[in-house]
Design an enzyme around this catalytic site. Structure first.
Site, PDB file in Angstrom:
ATOM      1  N   ASP A  67      52.733  47.282  39.644  1.00  0.00           N
ATOM      2  CA  ASP A  67      52.429  48.400  38.674  1.00  0.00           C
ATOM      3  C   ASP A  67      52.692  49.632  39.361  1.00  0.00           C
ATOM      4  O   ASP A  67      53.058  49.903  40.675  1.00  0.00           O
ATOM      5  CB  ASP A  67      50.971  48.368  38.405  1.00  0.00           C
ATOM      6  CG  ASP A  67      50.038  48.132  39.450  1.00  0.00           C
ATOM      7  OD1 ASP A  67      50.499  48.283  40.777  1.00  0.00           O
ATOM      8  OD2 ASP A  67      48.859  47.782  39.374  1.00  0.00           O
ATOM      9  N   ASN A 136      36.340  45.531  37.743  1.00  0.00           N
ATOM     10  CA  ASN A 136      36.317  45.069  36.311  1.00  0.00           C
ATOM     11  C   ASN A 136      37.063  44.021  35.973  1.00  0.00           C
ATOM     12  O   ASN A 136      37.242  43.602  34.960  1.00  0.00           O
ATOM     13  CB  ASN A 136      36.576  46.398  35.486  1.00  0.00           C
ATOM     14  CG  ASN A 136      38.018  46.841  35.343  1.00  0.00           C
ATOM     15  OD1 ASN A 136      38.818  46.201  36.072  1.00  0.00           O
ATOM     16  ND2 ASN A 136      38.398  47.695  34.803  1.00  0.00           N
ATOM     17  N   HIS A 138      40.337  43.477  36.667  1.00  0.00           N
ATOM     18  CA  HIS A 138      41.599  43.576  36.489  1.00  0.00           C
ATOM     19  C   HIS A 138      42.346  43.226  37.472  1.00  0.00           C
ATOM     20  O   HIS A 138      42.215  43.091  38.523  1.00  0.00           O
ATOM     21  CB  HIS A 138      42.259  45.153  35.859  1.00  0.00           C
ATOM     22  CG  HIS A 138      42.092  46.194  37.154  1.00  0.00           C
ATOM     23  ND1 HIS A 138      41.681  47.466  36.939  1.00  0.00           N
ATOM     24  CD2 HIS A 138      42.717  46.175  38.225  1.00  0.00           C
ATOM     25  CE1 HIS A 138      41.764  48.010  37.950  1.00  0.00           C
ATOM     26  NE2 HIS A 138      42.298  47.236  38.929  1.00  0.00           N
ATOM     27  N   GLU A 143      43.997  45.755  32.356  1.00  0.00           N
ATOM     28  CA  GLU A 143      42.687  46.290  32.046  1.00  0.00           C
ATOM     29  C   GLU A 143      41.681  45.116  30.811  1.00  0.00           C
ATOM     30  O   GLU A 143      42.534  44.264  30.311  1.00  0.00           O
ATOM     31  CB  GLU A 143      42.304  47.640  31.438  1.00  0.00           C
ATOM     32  CG  GLU A 143      43.037  48.680  32.412  1.00  0.00           C
ATOM     33  CD  GLU A 143      41.831  48.862  33.693  1.00  0.00           C
ATOM     34  OE1 GLU A 143      41.026  48.093  34.230  1.00  0.00           O
ATOM     35  OE2 GLU A 143      41.924  50.072  34.318  1.00  0.00           O
TER      36      GLU A 143
HETATM   37  C1  GLP Z   1      44.405  49.180  41.330  1.00  0.00           C
HETATM   38  C2  GLP Z   1      45.646  48.187  41.455  1.00  0.00           C
HETATM   39  C3  GLP Z   1      45.441  46.804  41.551  1.00  0.00           C
HETATM   40  C4  GLP Z   1      44.373  46.709  42.605  1.00  0.00           C
HETATM   41  C5  GLP Z   1      43.236  47.323  42.543  1.00  0.00           C
HETATM   42  C6  GLP Z   1      42.071  47.234  43.558  1.00  0.00           C
HETATM   43  O1  GLP Z   1      43.918  49.779  40.400  1.00  0.00           O
HETATM   44  N1  GLP Z   1      46.319  48.467  40.360  1.00  0.00           N
HETATM   45  O2  GLP Z   1      46.727  46.124  41.698  1.00  0.00           O
HETATM   46  O3  GLP Z   1      44.251  45.404  43.029  1.00  0.00           O
HETATM   47  O4  GLP Z   1      43.562  48.796  42.291  1.00  0.00           O
HETATM   48  O5  GLP Z   1      42.372  48.042  44.589  1.00  0.00           O
HETATM   49  P1  GLP Z   1      41.546  47.855  46.036  1.00  0.00           P
HETATM   50  O6  GLP Z   1      42.072  46.942  46.796  1.00  0.00           O
HETATM   51  O7  GLP Z   1      41.827  49.298  46.590  1.00  0.00           O
HETATM   52  O8  GLP Z   1      40.023  47.588  45.401  1.00  0.00           O
END
Ligand code: GLP
Length: 260
Positions: A67, A136, A138, A143
């Site tokens: 993404d 959440n 995702h 989402e």
């Molecule tokens: C972002 C990314 C996800 C990732 C998530 C958790 O929103 N788009 O791909 O898994 O955050 O991130 P973190 O590892 O910083 O908790």
């Protein structure tokens, strides 16, 4: 789902690095799906160290990231392209031309999404997809309420996700509320999936993913339908699971069975 519960975030990272190393040794021209966020940083450091010691090579690999923020060019320090260059690509023996991240600066997002899907197909599909998980539930930027069959497209971020990622942006700095993300259907076509989750803040999402119903409310719950998904958790992320003892028993048994 294979559920691996380890003591520390570093052990989670090392386990992930072993999986990437095995994949690249078995198929040096693997197509790898990559993720951003805080969680994979330790994994990327471990991979960098192995490449720099000459134990591992990405020279023939291709990568596709999950993404990108819509509205940020790859030169922007908060873009996921910039993150990947900083934390991984510039330390590896991979040509940047063989690394793909959705184009957050595109003036035609719909066409960019279709082109991203097509590029994954032309590359032969993703062999191993790395995932994190949002608080959440995702995956990528899919989402809650995302179609479980969705393809790469533009998604609006929830206020909770915007808040969770605010820590990376300076006060008053433009923070996108839109993204381009691989869809859940796209992610599910990867031949193998490796999801890493560490820390207490992920424990409710991990429980919903593993022990909750299959539901768009928790996009990661779709991994219950994937034939080769491995979830690697530290104790804090696993702390709300009900059946920890059973998952650990399965892992012990698996280690006794060659080839499992
Ligand atoms: C972002 C990314 C996800 C990732 C998530 C958790 O929103 N788009 O791909 O898994 O955050 O991130 P973190 O590892 O910083 O908790």
């Amino acid at each position: 789902m294979q559920i691996v519960i380890l003591d520390t975030p570093q052990q989670v990272a090392n386990y992930g690095a072993d999986r990437f190393a095995d994949q690249l040794k078995h198929k040096p021209d693997s197509v790898l799906g990559l993720a951003t966020g805080s969680t994979p940083i330790a994994l990327y450091s471990a991979l960098t160290a192995r490449v720099q010691r000459g134990e591992l090579s990405f020279a023939n690999a291709r990568t596709f990231n999950l993404d990108e923020y819509l509205g940020l060019a790859g030169s922007h320090p908060q873009s996921y392209r910039y993150f990947m260059n900083e934390h991984l690509f510039q330390h590896l023996d991979i040509a940047l031309a063989n690394t793909a991240v959705p184009d957050g600066a595109t003036d035609n997002p719909l066409a960019a999404c279709d082109a991203y899907e097509a590029a994954i197909q032309v590359a032969g599909g993703i062999d191993l997809q790395l995932l994190g998980i949002g608080r959440n539930g995702h995956i990528g930027f899919n989402e809650p309420s995302s179609s479980l069959a969705s393809r790469t497209r533009v998604k609006t971020l929830t206020p909770d996700t915007v808040k969770a990622n605010q820590r990376f942006f300076a006060d008053g700095e433009f923070q996108p509320h839109l993204s381009i993300t691989m869809g859940i259907g796209t992610i599910m076509e990867a031949r193998q999936i490796l999801l890493l989750a560490t820390g207490q803040s992920k424990s409710a999402a991990v429980r919903a993913m593993v022990e909750g119903p299959l539901a768009a409310r928790c996009p990661a719950s779709i991994l219950q339908m994937h034939p080769k998904a491995t979830l690697v958790l530290d104790r804090a992320a696993a702390s709300q699971l009900e059946d920890v003892a059973f998952y650990q028993y399965i892992e012990q048994e698996n280690q006794r069975l060659p080839g499992v």
